[in-house]
Design a protein around this motif. Structure first.
Motif, PDB file in Angstrom:
ATOM      1  N   SER A 178       0.846  -1.192   0.000  1.00  0.00           N
ATOM      2  CA  SER A 178       0.000   0.000   0.000  1.00  0.00           C
ATOM      3  C   SER A 178       0.880   1.240   0.000  1.00  0.00           C
ATOM      4  N   VAL A 179       0.339   2.310  -0.551  1.00  0.00           N
ATOM      5  CA  VAL A 179       1.050   3.583  -0.589  1.00  0.00           C
ATOM      6  C   VAL A 179       0.017   4.688  -0.382  1.00  0.00           C
ATOM      7  N   ALA A 180       0.433   5.759   0.327  1.00  0.00           N
ATOM      8  CA  ALA A 180      -0.500   6.844   0.617  1.00  0.00           C
ATOM      9  C   ALA A 180       0.242   8.159   0.758  1.00  0.00           C
ATOM     10  N   PHE A 181      -0.377   9.221   0.246  1.00  0.00           N
ATOM     11  CA  PHE A 181       0.142  10.568   0.440  1.00  0.00           C
ATOM     12  C   PHE A 181      -0.585  11.211   1.614  1.00  0.00           C
ATOM     13  N   HIS A 182       0.116  12.105   2.307  1.00  0.00           N
ATOM     14  CA  HIS A 182      -0.526  12.886   3.364  1.00  0.00           C
ATOM     15  C   HIS A 182      -1.416  13.928   2.695  1.00  0.00           C
ATOM     16  N   PRO A 183      -2.649  14.105   3.182  1.00  0.00           N
ATOM     17  CA  PRO A 183      -3.569  15.034   2.502  1.00  0.00           C
ATOM     18  C   PRO A 183      -3.218  16.509   2.669  1.00  0.00           C
ATOM     19  N   LYS A 184      -2.420  16.852   3.682  1.00  0.00           N
ATOM     20  CA  LYS A 184      -2.151  18.263   3.960  1.00  0.00           C
ATOM     21  C   LYS A 184      -0.680  18.663   3.932  1.00  0.00           C
ATOM     22  N   ARG A 185       0.222  17.701   4.043  1.00  0.00           N
ATOM     23  CA  ARG A 185       1.654  18.020   4.074  1.00  0.00           C
ATOM     24  C   ARG A 185       2.312  17.618   2.759  1.00  0.00           C
ATOM     25  N   LYS A 186       2.689  18.598   1.988  1.00  0.00           N
ATOM     26  CA  LYS A 186       3.218  18.375   0.641  1.00  0.00           C
ATOM     27  C   LYS A 186       4.446  17.472   0.661  1.00  0.00           C
ATOM     28  N   GLY A 187       4.418  16.434  -0.170  1.00  0.00           N
ATOM     29  CA  GLY A 187       5.557  15.539  -0.331  1.00  0.00           C
ATOM     30  C   GLY A 187       5.596  14.379   0.640  1.00  0.00           C
ATOM     31  N   LEU A 188       4.873  14.468   1.751  1.00  0.00           N
ATOM     32  CA  LEU A 188       4.922  13.403   2.752  1.00  0.00           C
ATOM     33  C   LEU A 188       4.080  12.216   2.291  1.00  0.00           C
ATOM     34  N   CYS A 189       4.698  11.037   2.279  1.00  0.00           N
ATOM     35  CA  CYS A 189       3.964   9.849   1.859  1.00  0.00           C
ATOM     36  C   CYS A 189       4.470   8.624   2.608  1.00  0.00           C
ATOM     37  N   PHE A 190       3.709   7.560   2.496  1.00  0.00           N
ATOM     38  CA  PHE A 190       3.969   6.347   3.260  1.00  0.00           C
ATOM     39  C   PHE A 190       3.856   5.131   2.364  1.00  0.00           C
ATOM     40  N   ALA A 191       4.648   4.112   2.664  1.00  0.00           N
ATOM     41  CA  ALA A 191       4.587   2.859   1.910  1.00  0.00           C
ATOM     42  C   ALA A 191       4.643   1.696   2.893  1.00  0.00           C
ATOM     43  N   LEU A 192       3.958   0.641   2.537  1.00  0.00           N
ATOM     44  CA  LEU A 192       3.866  -0.531   3.391  1.00  0.00           C
ATOM     45  C   LEU A 192       4.601  -1.692   2.725  1.00  0.00           C
ATOM     46  N   ARG A 193       5.683  -2.162   3.363  1.00  0.00           N
ATOM     47  CA  ARG A 193       6.468  -3.273   2.830  1.00  0.00           C
ATOM     48  C   ARG A 193       6.522  -4.362   3.885  1.00  0.00           C
ATOM     49  N   HIS A 194       6.034  -5.537   3.520  1.00  0.00           N
ATOM     50  CA  HIS A 194       5.918  -6.637   4.485  1.00  0.00           C
ATOM     51  C   HIS A 194       5.125  -6.128   5.693  1.00  0.00           C
ATOM     52  N   ARG A 195       5.733  -6.150   6.875  1.00  0.00           N
ATOM     53  CA  ARG A 195       5.032  -5.646   8.051  1.00  0.00           C
ATOM     54  C   ARG A 195       5.638  -4.350   8.535  1.00  0.00           C
ATOM     55  N   ARG A 196       6.405  -3.702   7.687  1.00  0.00           N
ATOM     56  CA  ARG A 196       7.060  -2.454   8.065  1.00  0.00           C
ATOM     57  C   ARG A 196       6.501  -1.294   7.263  1.00  0.00           C
ATOM     58  N   VAL A 197       6.416  -0.157   7.937  1.00  0.00           N
ATOM     59  CA  VAL A 197       5.949   1.057   7.290  1.00  0.00           C
ATOM     60  C   VAL A 197       7.153   1.974   7.068  1.00  0.00           C
ATOM     61  N   PHE A 198       7.219   2.554   5.893  1.00  0.00           N
ATOM     62  CA  PHE A 198       8.268   3.498   5.551  1.00  0.00           C
ATOM     63  C   PHE A 198       7.626   4.837   5.212  1.00  0.00           C
ATOM     64  N   TRP A 199       8.395   5.915   5.415  1.00  0.00           N
ATOM     65  CA  TRP A 199       7.874   7.238   5.086  1.00  0.00           C
ATOM     66  C   TRP A 199       8.893   7.995   4.249  1.00  0.00           C
ATOM     67  N   SER A 200       8.370   8.920   3.466  1.00  0.00           N
ATOM     68  CA  SER A 200       9.215   9.735   2.593  1.00  0.00           C
ATOM     69  C   SER A 200       8.783  11.190   2.714  1.00  0.00           C
ATOM     70  N   PRO A 201       9.742  12.103   2.876  1.00  0.00           N
ATOM     71  CA  PRO A 201       9.398  13.528   2.942  1.00  0.00           C
ATOM     72  C   PRO A 201       9.318  14.187   1.568  1.00  0.00           C
ATOM     73  N   ASP A 202       9.758  13.465   0.522  1.00  0.00           N
ATOM     74  CA  ASP A 202       9.930  14.088  -0.794  1.00  0.00           C
ATOM     75  C   ASP A 202       9.261  13.291  -1.922  1.00  0.00           C
ATOM     76  N   SER A 203       8.012  12.938  -1.698  1.00  0.00           N
ATOM     77  CA  SER A 203       7.193  12.249  -2.719  1.00  0.00           C
ATOM     78  C   SER A 203       7.822  10.951  -3.215  1.00  0.00           C
ATOM     79  N   GLY A 204       8.529  10.257  -2.328  1.00  0.00           N
ATOM     80  CA  GLY A 204       9.003   8.925  -2.677  1.00  0.00           C
ATOM     81  C   GLY A 204      10.414   8.820  -3.206  1.00  0.00           C
TER      82      GLY A 204
END
Length: 115
Positions: free
Chosen positions: A42-68
């Protein structure tokens, strides 16, 4: 299946999660470049903070401040041994990352400290 997220402030930027990995498009989905070659659920962008997004790999969550472009492991506040299926940030709760689990309901984590 694929889970595609569109950046709320820049619709030309998209992230797509699939068995093949995480792909990024900067032209509205015409062309895609693989940025991570492991299965991403799964992948998701933050609705209010530009560039912030999240990705789900196995059972770990990763975040990115710069759109991936760069990814960091999001340390879970609890023992996050649950199997997550989908990530999202509710507009009404912009300081929380919500993960859906098939059998344990919702898992909510604060993302206030992500900068």
């Amino acid at each position: 299946g694929c889970d595609t997220a569109i950046a709320p402030f820049e619709a030309r930027i998209r992230l797509r999660a699939s068995l093949d990995g995480l792909a990024k498009s900067t032209d509205g989905g015409k062309t895609w470049r693989l940025v991570q070659n492991e299965w991403i659920r799964s992948v998701a962008f933050h609705p209010k903070r530009k560039g912030l997004c999240f990705a789900l790999r196995h059972r770990r969550v990763f975040w990115s401040p710069d759109s991936g472009d760069n990814w960091y492991w999001l340390q879970a506040q609890e023992d996050a041994h649950l199997v997550f299926e989908k990530l999202y940030v509710p507009e009404a709760m912009p300081d929380s990352l919500v993960a859906l689990t098939p059998s344990h309901g919702l898992y909510v984590q604060s993302i206030l400290n992500l900068r």
